[in-house]
Design a protein around this motif. Structure first.
Motif, PDB file in Angstrom:
ATOM      1  N   TYR A  27       6.337  16.336   9.002  1.00  0.00           N
ATOM      2  CA  TYR A  27       6.873  14.859   8.698  1.00  0.00           C
ATOM      3  C   TYR A  27       7.231  14.567   9.904  1.00  0.00           C
ATOM      4  N   ALA A  28       7.932  15.212  10.710  1.00  0.00           N
ATOM      5  CA  ALA A  28       8.488  14.892  12.062  1.00  0.00           C
ATOM      6  C   ALA A  28       7.489  14.742  13.080  1.00  0.00           C
ATOM      7  N   TYR A  29       6.472  15.445  12.951  1.00  0.00           N
ATOM      8  CA  TYR A  29       5.293  15.174  13.979  1.00  0.00           C
ATOM      9  C   TYR A  29       4.546  14.002  13.550  1.00  0.00           C
ATOM     10  N   LEU A  30       4.371  13.637  12.429  1.00  0.00           N
ATOM     11  CA  LEU A  30       3.748  12.474  11.909  1.00  0.00           C
ATOM     12  C   LEU A  30       4.237  11.432  12.249  1.00  0.00           C
ATOM     13  N   LEU A  31       5.851  11.377  11.876  1.00  0.00           N
ATOM     14  CA  LEU A  31       6.459  10.272  12.357  1.00  0.00           C
ATOM     15  C   LEU A  31       6.528  10.006  13.871  1.00  0.00           C
ATOM     16  N   TYR A  32       6.730  11.114  14.701  1.00  0.00           N
ATOM     17  CA  TYR A  32       6.711  10.854  16.251  1.00  0.00           C
ATOM     18  C   TYR A  32       5.244  10.141  16.349  1.00  0.00           C
ATOM     19  N   LEU A  53       9.495  -7.834   5.199  1.00  0.00           N
ATOM     20  CA  LEU A  53       8.279  -7.442   4.337  1.00  0.00           C
ATOM     21  C   LEU A  53       6.911  -7.539   5.151  1.00  0.00           C
ATOM     22  N   PRO A  54       6.601  -8.609   6.048  1.00  0.00           N
ATOM     23  CA  PRO A  54       5.690  -8.813   6.591  1.00  0.00           C
ATOM     24  C   PRO A  54       5.643  -7.413   7.699  1.00  0.00           C
ATOM     25  N   GLY A  55       6.626  -7.151   8.246  1.00  0.00           N
ATOM     26  CA  GLY A  55       6.495  -5.826   9.177  1.00  0.00           C
ATOM     27  C   GLY A  55       6.511  -4.429   8.549  1.00  0.00           C
ATOM     28  N   ILE A  56       6.690  -4.555   7.348  1.00  0.00           N
ATOM     29  CA  ILE A  56       6.532  -3.445   6.515  1.00  0.00           C
ATOM     30  C   ILE A  56       5.148  -3.307   6.105  1.00  0.00           C
ATOM     31  N   ALA A  57       4.488  -4.299   5.723  1.00  0.00           N
ATOM     32  CA  ALA A  57       2.963  -4.560   5.430  1.00  0.00           C
ATOM     33  C   ALA A  57       2.129  -3.902   6.583  1.00  0.00           C
ATOM     34  N   LYS A  58       2.556  -4.538   7.774  1.00  0.00           N
ATOM     35  CA  LYS A  58       1.857  -4.238   9.061  1.00  0.00           C
ATOM     36  C   LYS A  58       1.894  -2.770   9.395  1.00  0.00           C
ATOM     37  N   MET A  59       3.101  -1.823   9.424  1.00  0.00           N
ATOM     38  CA  MET A  59       3.298  -0.620   9.644  1.00  0.00           C
ATOM     39  C   MET A  59       2.489   0.108   8.540  1.00  0.00           C
ATOM     40  N   PHE A  60       2.540  -0.203   6.964  1.00  0.00           N
ATOM     41  CA  PHE A  60       1.861   0.567   6.315  1.00  0.00           C
ATOM     42  C   PHE A  60       0.192   0.312   6.419  1.00  0.00           C
ATOM     43  N   LEU A  66       1.339   5.807   6.836  1.00  0.00           N
ATOM     44  CA  LEU A  66       0.741   6.343   5.491  1.00  0.00           C
ATOM     45  C   LEU A  66       1.128   7.761   5.322  1.00  0.00           C
ATOM     46  N   ALA A  67       0.505   8.592   6.278  1.00  0.00           N
ATOM     47  CA  ALA A  67       0.585   9.871   5.951  1.00  0.00           C
ATOM     48  C   ALA A  67       2.060  10.426   6.244  1.00  0.00           C
ATOM     49  N   SER A  68       2.638  10.010   7.012  1.00  0.00           N
ATOM     50  CA  SER A  68       4.156  10.420   7.128  1.00  0.00           C
ATOM     51  C   SER A  68       5.055  10.034   5.979  1.00  0.00           C
ATOM     52  N   ALA A  69       4.765   8.845   5.455  1.00  0.00           N
ATOM     53  CA  ALA A  69       5.177   8.399   4.167  1.00  0.00           C
ATOM     54  C   ALA A  69       4.898   9.402   3.052  1.00  0.00           C
ATOM     55  N   TRP A  70       3.511   9.743   2.920  1.00  0.00           N
ATOM     56  CA  TRP A  70       3.090  10.704   1.860  1.00  0.00           C
ATOM     57  C   TRP A  70       3.677  11.841   1.989  1.00  0.00           C
ATOM     58  N   ILE A  71       3.941  12.536   2.974  1.00  0.00           N
ATOM     59  CA  ILE A  71       4.898  13.898   3.339  1.00  0.00           C
ATOM     60  C   ILE A  71       6.275  13.536   2.934  1.00  0.00           C
ATOM     61  N   HIS A  72       6.834  12.464   3.160  1.00  0.00           N
ATOM     62  CA  HIS A  72       8.027  12.332   2.945  1.00  0.00           C
ATOM     63  C   HIS A  72       8.284  12.310   1.464  1.00  0.00           C
ATOM     64  N   LEU A  73       7.428  11.657   0.731  1.00  0.00           N
ATOM     65  CA  LEU A  73       7.378  11.589  -0.980  1.00  0.00           C
ATOM     66  C   LEU A  73       7.315  13.069  -1.575  1.00  0.00           C
ATOM     67  N   LEU A  74       6.455  13.761  -0.890  1.00  0.00           N
ATOM     68  CA  LEU A  74       6.064  15.143  -1.340  1.00  0.00           C
ATOM     69  C   LEU A  74       7.331  15.916  -0.975  1.00  0.00           C
ATOM     70  N   VAL A  75       8.048  15.983   0.133  1.00  0.00           N
ATOM     71  CA  VAL A  75       9.195  16.671   0.440  1.00  0.00           C
ATOM     72  C   VAL A  75      10.274  16.243  -0.601  1.00  0.00           C
TER      73      VAL A  75
END
Length: 126
Positions: A27-32, A53-60, A66-75
């Motif tokens: 997670y830390a690596y993907l976040l980095y 909201l527009p910034g969040i949409a652009k980030m995702f 998305l991969a780091s968010a997925w790992i975050h939810l998994l953990v």
């Protein structure tokens, strides 16, 4: 935790912190990798230093975010399932349904465990 909750291998693997360390490092690596100067600007774009909201949409829209968010939810889901599982072992409560729900949708799994624990205690006392 679901298929063989009383097995020694399951107990040993749930008492170990190794899965959380490995997933935390991933997670830390993907976040980095996902944090770029543009991402930082999007996160702290408003005067309240919170993403809008527009910034969040652009980030995702970024695969790395998305991969780091997925790992975050998994953990988080795995951690909650582990806590439910260990509490069930300690109190001798069936947890297969709660663990399954934790792995699918964490808050519902925790809620079903609390309800199961309350029902089990009330049936044991009577």
């Amino acid at each position: 935790m679901v298929l063989a909750p009383k097995a020694e291998l399951t107990r040993k693997s749930m008492e170990s912190s190794i899965p959380y360390v490995v997933l935390g490092l991933l997670y830390a690596y993907l976040l980095y990798l996902s944090w770029t100067p543009e991402t930082i600007r999007l996160i702290f774009a408003s005067k309240y230093l919170l993403p809008e909201l527009p910034g969040i949409a652009k980030m995702f829209s970024s695969e790395m975010t998305l991969a780091s968010a997925w790992i975050h939810l998994l953990v988080v889901d795995l951690f909650a399932a582990r806590q439910v599982f260990l509490d069930g072992l300690e109190n001798q409560i069936e947890t297969r349904h709660s663990v399954s729900l934790c792995l699918l949708f964490c808050p519902v799994g925790i809620l079903t465990h609390v309800i199961t624990k309350a029902m089990t205690k009330s049936s044991r006392s009577s």
